[in-house]
Design an enzyme around this catalytic site. Sequence first.
Site, PDB file in Angstrom:
ATOM      1  N   ASP A   1      17.842   2.016  40.974  1.00  0.00           N
ATOM      2  CA  ASP A   1      16.374   2.003  40.481  1.00  0.00           C
ATOM      3  C   ASP A   1      15.681   0.927  40.666  1.00  0.00           C
ATOM      4  O   ASP A   1      14.710   0.967  40.356  1.00  0.00           O
ATOM      5  CB  ASP A   1      16.633   2.261  38.909  1.00  0.00           C
ATOM      6  CG  ASP A   1      17.424   1.132  38.287  1.00  0.00           C
ATOM      7  OD1 ASP A   1      17.768   0.196  39.081  1.00  0.00           O
ATOM      8  OD2 ASP A   1      17.527   1.119  36.843  1.00  0.00           O
ATOM      9  N   ARG A   2      16.199  -0.043  41.668  1.00  0.00           N
ATOM     10  CA  ARG A   2      15.634  -1.118  42.134  1.00  0.00           C
ATOM     11  C   ARG A   2      15.658  -2.286  41.234  1.00  0.00           C
ATOM     12  O   ARG A   2      14.988  -3.155  41.102  1.00  0.00           O
ATOM     13  CB  ARG A   2      14.012  -0.725  42.617  1.00  0.00           C
ATOM     14  CG  ARG A   2      14.281   0.369  43.806  1.00  0.00           C
ATOM     15  CD  ARG A   2      14.224  -0.201  45.124  1.00  0.00           C
ATOM     16  NE  ARG A   2      13.455  -1.058  45.526  1.00  0.00           N
ATOM     17  CZ  ARG A   2      14.099  -2.044  46.754  1.00  0.00           C
ATOM     18  NH1 ARG A   2      15.133  -1.538  47.306  1.00  0.00           N
ATOM     19  NH2 ARG A   2      13.459  -2.961  47.231  1.00  0.00           N
ATOM     20  N   ILE A   3      16.153  -2.032  39.916  1.00  0.00           N
ATOM     21  CA  ILE A   3      16.292  -3.144  39.101  1.00  0.00           C
ATOM     22  C   ILE A   3      17.773  -3.904  39.553  1.00  0.00           C
ATOM     23  O   ILE A   3      18.782  -3.671  38.866  1.00  0.00           O
ATOM     24  CB  ILE A   3      16.268  -2.522  37.716  1.00  0.00           C
ATOM     25  CG1 ILE A   3      15.189  -1.547  37.299  1.00  0.00           C
ATOM     26  CG2 ILE A   3      16.426  -3.611  36.600  1.00  0.00           C
ATOM     27  CD1 ILE A   3      13.771  -2.523  37.451  1.00  0.00           C
TER      28      ILE A   3
END
Length: 192
Positions: A170-172
Amino acid sequence: MNAEEPLELLGRWLFDARAAGVPEPAAVAFVTVGEGGRPSARTVSLKRLEDQALVFSSALWTRKAREIEANPHVSLLFHWPAIGRQVHVAGRAAVAGRELAVELFSERELSHRVQTLVSRQGEPIEDVELLRARHAHLMATLESSPECPPDWGAIRVFPDALEFFSEAPDRIHDRLLYERAGEGWRTVRLSP
């Protein structure tokens, strides 16, 4: 990613990279400071991970060794894209004692030891084929294992900071920074 001793965590991540079949998991970008403050990068291979330092070997006549002598501040980047991880290390480099250099040299494959005798890494040459011919000749005629040259050394990097980056779908991404704080470490989680 839980906080623990940063060099222990680095060791675990190296183990994970090897276990996942990452090619050359000990390969690391090694950045020194050159003339005029310019960054100078090359890829080296981590030879050992000690309690307080990362250990590499190098010819001591190279640009890398000269730059470390002039300015010991270095940076390293391990990047394992296949497992979505990287580790950035900032610290100080120093040439280690002769005993460690000899030990690391003796652990090199015979072909690599001979290459060290044949090639003055980083110096201008006329033709690489001449080096290959000399290497092949020495490999065929050596009667005993070559000794560690006097201008071959071991380099220890004592980290001041290590940042561990773990990719997330989720690119977190998870980023954990360790900074030297006296005899221990201060940890800070960073936003991706």
